[in-house]
Design a protein around this motif. Sequence first.
Motif, short mmCIF file in Angstrom:
data_model
loop_
_atom_site.label_atom_id
_atom_site.label_comp_id
_atom_site.label_asym_id
_atom_site.label_seq_id
_atom_site.Cartn_x
_atom_site.Cartn_y
_atom_site.Cartn_z
N TRP A 1 0.81 -1.22 0.00
CA TRP A 1 0.00 0.00 0.00
C TRP A 1 0.84 1.26 0.00
O TRP A 1 0.36 2.33 -0.32
CB TRP A 1 -0.95 0.02 1.19
N GLY A 2 2.10 1.11 0.35
CA GLY A 2 2.95 2.28 0.32
C GLY A 2 3.60 2.51 -1.03
O GLY A 2 4.29 3.49 -1.25
N GLY A 3 3.35 1.56 -1.94
CA GLY A 3 3.97 1.63 -3.27
C GLY A 3 2.93 1.91 -4.34
O GLY A 3 2.18 2.87 -4.26
N LYS A 4 2.85 1.02 -5.31
CA LYS A 4 1.96 1.26 -6.44
C LYS A 4 0.56 0.70 -6.23
O LYS A 4 -0.28 0.87 -7.09
CB LYS A 4 2.57 0.62 -7.69
N ASN A 5 0.33 0.05 -5.14
CA ASN A 5 -0.97 -0.58 -4.84
C ASN A 5 -1.31 -1.71 -5.80
O ASN A 5 -2.44 -2.14 -5.85
CB ASN A 5 -2.11 0.45 -4.88
#
Lengths: 113, 116
Positions: free
Chosen positions: B99-103
């Motif tokens: 969730w902290g990246g590209k999802n």
Amino acid sequence: QQQVRQSPQSLTVWEGETAILNCSYEDSTFDYFPWYWQFPRESPALLIAIRPVSNKKEDGRFTIFFNKREKKLSLHITDSQPGDSATYFCAAWGNTGNYKYVFGAGTRLKVIA
Amino acid sequence: GALVYQYPRRTICKSGTSMRMECQAVGFQATSVAWYRQSPQKTFELIALSTVNSAIKYEQNFTQEKFPISHPNLSFSSMTVLNAYLEDRGLYLCGATDWGGKNTLYFGAGTRLSVL
């Protein structure tokens, strides 16, 4: 209630033609739309994805056209190849707090040589 | 790149016994892991969504008593099918997201469960 709908259920095109796969959704809070393809006896793999800030996303022969107002999107596969024969899934995700991906029922594409 | 290893790929168990499947995320942090079952008709049934530091949320028709899930860190999750019966047959997929990246949701190769 099905939040993501795909049509047609199955599609057959000749090699070289453009295949058009359709997807629609209901929840306006969805803001990420990936397409997955799945070959027989394999797991789904991410093919291409789009976010509503764009109305078009292109990757080689694969293009997503997105219409936010109508809550519709479509995947166009130009110059279809027999190797493109697979089941294609449209999915949607929204930051509504539940962090769930919602999948359509899939379109089975067959490309005939 | 981001990869999700899922194992075993195939398993056969006797009716009434249990089996466990595992997923390992490589190249990203699996903040959230979703376990799906794919029917022969290819539709996806979400079993549960597990997010690190949050309670595991099971969908309707699926329970922790039947499908206990463990998600102890940002790279590993497991799910057990307890007391498996014929109706539990199918392809089980784990999907992991950062969730902290590209999802993006990355799927494992799937575990195909057969029940004798």
